[in-house]
Structures are given as C-alpha cells and as structure tokens.
Design an enzyme around this catalytic site. Structure first.
Site, PDB file in Angstrom:
ATOM      1  N   GLY A  61      -1.728  22.731  14.869  1.00 53.85           N
ATOM      2  CA  GLY A  61      -1.867  22.194  13.519  1.00 53.85           C
ATOM      3  C   GLY A  61      -2.578  23.200  12.642  1.00 53.85           C
ATOM      4  N   GLN A  66      -7.928  25.808   5.780  1.00 53.19           N
ATOM      5  CA  GLN A  66      -8.171  26.922   6.712  1.00 53.19           C
ATOM      6  C   GLN A  66      -7.597  28.242   6.211  1.00 53.19           C
ATOM      7  OE1 GLN A  66      -6.584  24.405  10.100  1.00 53.19           O
ATOM      8  NE2 GLN A  66      -8.062  25.675  11.198  1.00 53.19           N
ATOM      9  N   CYS A 107     -10.180  24.798  17.593  1.00 55.39           N
ATOM     10  CA  CYS A 107      -9.818  24.958  16.189  1.00 55.39           C
ATOM     11  C   CYS A 107      -9.566  26.435  15.917  1.00 55.39           C
ATOM     12  CB  CYS A 107     -10.947  24.451  15.294  1.00 55.39           C
ATOM     13  SG  CYS A 107     -10.600  24.578  13.533  1.00 55.39           S
ATOM     14  N   LEU A 108      -8.506  26.726  15.187  1.00 58.59           N
ATOM     15  CA  LEU A 108      -8.195  28.122  14.851  1.00 58.59           C
ATOM     16  C   LEU A 108      -9.305  28.744  14.012  1.00 58.59           C
ATOM     17  CD1 LEU A 108      -4.386  27.731  14.059  1.00 58.59           C
ATOM     18  CD2 LEU A 108      -5.421  28.700  16.132  1.00 58.59           C
ATOM     19  N   HIS A 149      -7.995  15.542  13.158  1.00 58.81           N
ATOM     20  CA  HIS A 149      -8.646  16.860  13.064  1.00 58.81           C
ATOM     21  C   HIS A 149      -8.248  17.544  11.747  1.00 58.81           C
ATOM     22  CE1 HIS A 149      -9.828  20.855  15.078  1.00 58.81           C
ATOM     23  NE2 HIS A 149      -9.109  21.259  14.041  1.00 58.81           N
ATOM     24  N   GLU A 150      -6.948  17.483  11.411  1.00 53.66           N
ATOM     25  CA  GLU A 150      -6.465  18.148  10.179  1.00 53.66           C
ATOM     26  C   GLU A 150      -6.944  17.418   8.930  1.00 53.66           C
ATOM     27  OE1 GLU A 150      -5.551  20.890  10.880  1.00 53.66           O
ATOM     28  OE2 GLU A 150      -4.749  20.671  12.893  1.00 53.66           O
ATOM     29  N   HIS A 153     -10.328  18.504   8.097  1.00 59.41           N
ATOM     30  CA  HIS A 153     -10.374  19.802   7.405  1.00 59.41           C
ATOM     31  C   HIS A 153     -10.230  19.619   5.889  1.00 59.41           C
ATOM     32  CE1 HIS A 153     -10.636  22.947  10.433  1.00 59.41           C
ATOM     33  NE2 HIS A 153      -9.587  22.496  11.113  1.00 59.41           N
TER      34      HIS A 153
END
Ligand code: GNR
Ligand code: NI
Length: 191
Positions: A61, A66, A107-108, A149-150, A153
C-alpha cells in the site's frame, strides 16, 4: 500482464515516475491530507505514479502523504501476483468491527522496522475510484489492516505512534542514524 481493458487507465505503463518516499522522522508525514476536489487527469497521473512507486518498493500500500502529496489518495495491492491495484480516493470509514486483531506491520516510510499493532478485524469503507465512481469495500484480513494503516497516513499518523514511547524513541534514533550514513555516502559517491 494486463489484459486489454482491465484497469488500463491506472495500470503501470511506460512514462511513469518513481516518487521519493518520505522517511520517519519527517514532519511532513504528520500533515493532514485534504480531500481531492475532482478526480481528473492530474489525480490519475498521481495514482499511476503511486502504483508504480508501491510496486517498485515492494509495498502492499501507499498513501499520497508518503510521497509528500497531502491529498486523500491511497493505492493498495495485497494480491500475490501484484496485479490487482485498488485505488481509494477520499476514503471514509463507514464501519469498523469491535473485534480486534494484532498483526505485524511495516511501513515504507519506516524501513526495516516491524512491530505488532492492534486494529479492527473488519472494516467497511466508501471511496472514489480513479474514474471518480463511488464504491464501497468490505475488507478483512491483511486488506483491512492495510486500509486502516493507509487511512492513518492521510491523518498524519504513522504506525510507530501505536508503539510505546521507548520503542518509538529507539526507532527514531536508528532511522536518524541510517539517514546520516546515507547522506555521507551520497557525498562520497555522488550520482
Ligand atoms: O508494504 C507494507 N506492508 C504492510 C504490512 C503490514 C501492515 C501494513 C503494511 S503497509 C506497508 C506499505 C506502507 O507503508 N503503506 O503505507
Ligand atoms: Ni505506511
């Protein structure tokens, strides 16, 4: 490979861009995203670039936050084959189950760090797709976790904020050190 007509507006093609991903701790990860006013070509280009960036980074995702775009856009692909991108524009949480699950998250924007986070086991979300069409998604398992999670963000929240202050402090120190080393290497070997 993509079959003709299958999600062809958003599937990665040539002439796309890999976008740089912000890394924790970066204050821009805590900005609150604003709603997308109109799903137009500008937004579809962003979506395409985000999908390419997500696949390039081997993530399941990616939220626009991000990549330093503070608009409510999310892309997700939890498929094994990495050929089923899901686009959520202006996502709204309609329902979250009382049942909770603990899952290991990464997480990226927090590379190399994995830890347990408790989330709703099931969620129902309303969002626009890349055509501006409203749709509702009911999810469980990894997809439900990823959606939450997204959406965090987009509110400026990173998963490490669910961990203890001690763990979060250690993660911050570790990533700051890695960032300094990265920078020093870039000076020694300019690209
Ligand atoms: O690639 C990712 N994997 C992942 C694993 C468990 C829970 C959430 C995620 S999302 C993450 C990609 C990312 O950082 N999205 O914001
Ligand atoms: Ni993330």
């Amino acid at each position: 490979m993509l079959k003709s007509g299958e999600n062809s507006d958003i599937f990665p093609t040539s002439a796309m861009a890999l976008l740089p991903i912000l890394r924790y701790p970066d204050a821009r990860l805590h900005k609150v995203a604003r709603p997308v006013a109109a799903v137009d070509e500008r937004v579809r280009t962003l979506v395409r670039d985000m999908i390419e960036t997500m696949y390039g980074a081997q993530g399941i995702g990616l939220a626009a936050t991000q990549v330093d775009v503070h608009e409510r856009v999310v892309v997700i692909d939890v498929s094994e084959e990495r050929n089923a991108p899901l686009v959520l524009i202006n996502p709204e949480l309609l329902w979250a189950s009382a049942e909770r699950v603990m899952g290991e998250e990464g997480c990226l924007s927090v590379p190399g760090i994995y830890d347990g986070v408790e989330r709703a086991a099931q969620v129902r979300v309303r969002a626009l797709d890349e055509h501006g069409q409203a749709r509702e998604i009911e999810a469980d398992g990894l997809l439900a976790v990823c959606i939450q999670h997204e959406m965090d963000h987009l509110l400026g929240k990173v998963f490490v904020e669910y961990l203890s202050p001690l763990k979060r402090g250690r993660i911050k120190t570790k990533l700051q050190k890695a960032e300094r080393q990265d920078k020093a290497e870039r000076v020694r070997e300019p690209v």
